[in-house]
Design an enzyme around this catalytic site. Sequence first.
Site, PDB file in Angstrom:
ATOM      1  N   SER A  83       0.858  -1.191   0.000  1.00  0.00           N
ATOM      2  CA  SER A  83       0.000   0.000   0.000  1.00  0.00           C
ATOM      3  C   SER A  83       0.890   1.235   0.000  1.00  0.00           C
ATOM      4  CB  SER A  83      -0.917  -0.004   1.226  1.00  0.00           C
ATOM      5  OG  SER A  83      -0.143  -0.003   2.407  1.00  0.00           O
ATOM      6  N   LEU A  84       0.336   2.363  -0.374  1.00  0.00           N
ATOM      7  CA  LEU A  84       1.104   3.601  -0.444  1.00  0.00           C
ATOM      8  C   LEU A  84       1.083   4.317   0.900  1.00  0.00           C
ATOM      9  CD1 LEU A  84      -0.058   4.979  -3.917  1.00  0.00           C
ATOM     10  CD2 LEU A  84       1.973   3.644  -3.373  1.00  0.00           C
ATOM     11  N   LYS A 116      -0.778  11.137  -8.379  1.00  0.00           N
ATOM     12  CA  LYS A 116      -1.408  10.049  -7.617  1.00  0.00           C
ATOM     13  C   LYS A 116      -2.856   9.914  -8.071  1.00  0.00           C
ATOM     14  CE  LYS A 116      -2.502   7.225  -4.143  1.00  0.00           C
ATOM     15  NZ  LYS A 116      -3.946   7.044  -4.399  1.00  0.00           N
ATOM     16  N   GLU A 173      -3.841   1.592 -11.286  1.00  0.00           N
ATOM     17  CA  GLU A 173      -4.983   2.053 -10.503  1.00  0.00           C
ATOM     18  C   GLU A 173      -6.195   2.187 -11.414  1.00  0.00           C
ATOM     19  OE1 GLU A 173      -5.805   3.631  -6.401  1.00  0.00           O
ATOM     20  OE2 GLU A 173      -4.118   2.570  -7.332  1.00  0.00           O
TER      21      GLU A 173
END
Length: 236
Positions: A83-84, A116, A173
């Site tokens: 995860s970021l 992002k 994403e």
Amino acid sequence: MTSLDVLNRVAELRASLDYHNHRYYVLDATEISDAQYDVLIRELRELETQHPELVTPQSPTQRVGAEPSSGFAQAAHAVQMFSLGNAFDDDELMAWHRRTAETLESEAFDMACELKYDGLAVALTYENGELVRGATRGNGTVGEDVTLNLRTIRSIPLEVHGDFPARFEVRGEVVFPLSAFQRFNEERIAKELPPYAHPRNTAAGSIRQIDPQDVASRPLDIFVYGVAEPIGPDTQ
């Protein structure tokens, strides 16, 4: 048409439709009208109906070709999906830099910046150029196999061409573009259906729909940002 003529025409139509899908959904630079596209896809569907033995999972007609499933199978990641982390000020950014330097045992390392995108992290696996699996991040080690739903996203190629490994995995994403999300909600309101509140949650929830037909009705997109296996390019 002879069998060879049919085979050649099917291959020609698929190549043309793949090209125009890429122009429309990825490059945003379409070369033909919707009506012209419809003529091509209709001809391909008719030929595949007449010759079902020629239908393949990679055909442009098969973006949505599966019945709803009863659930999702588990999909183990060969390489963990992390995860970021977030940094909201200079102190947190420098703390991240120190941790990274300690991990690398060096203060000198390259960094790259990119936008992002907020949606749902997924991994796409290709074998011999064909998309064979799409999975959610899950707990980072095991996710959910959502291949059928990801196949409905037009910017995800069902097969790739060129110089590539026999097997590779990319990660990205799945997002619901804001302009498309607004139009989608306007259409729902016109049908007296409640609008969705947030594009990120809607993107994530869409991929976990049981029926691929429902997913296909939502104009989702993907931003691919990395290679998991084998080792990726030397530069960003």
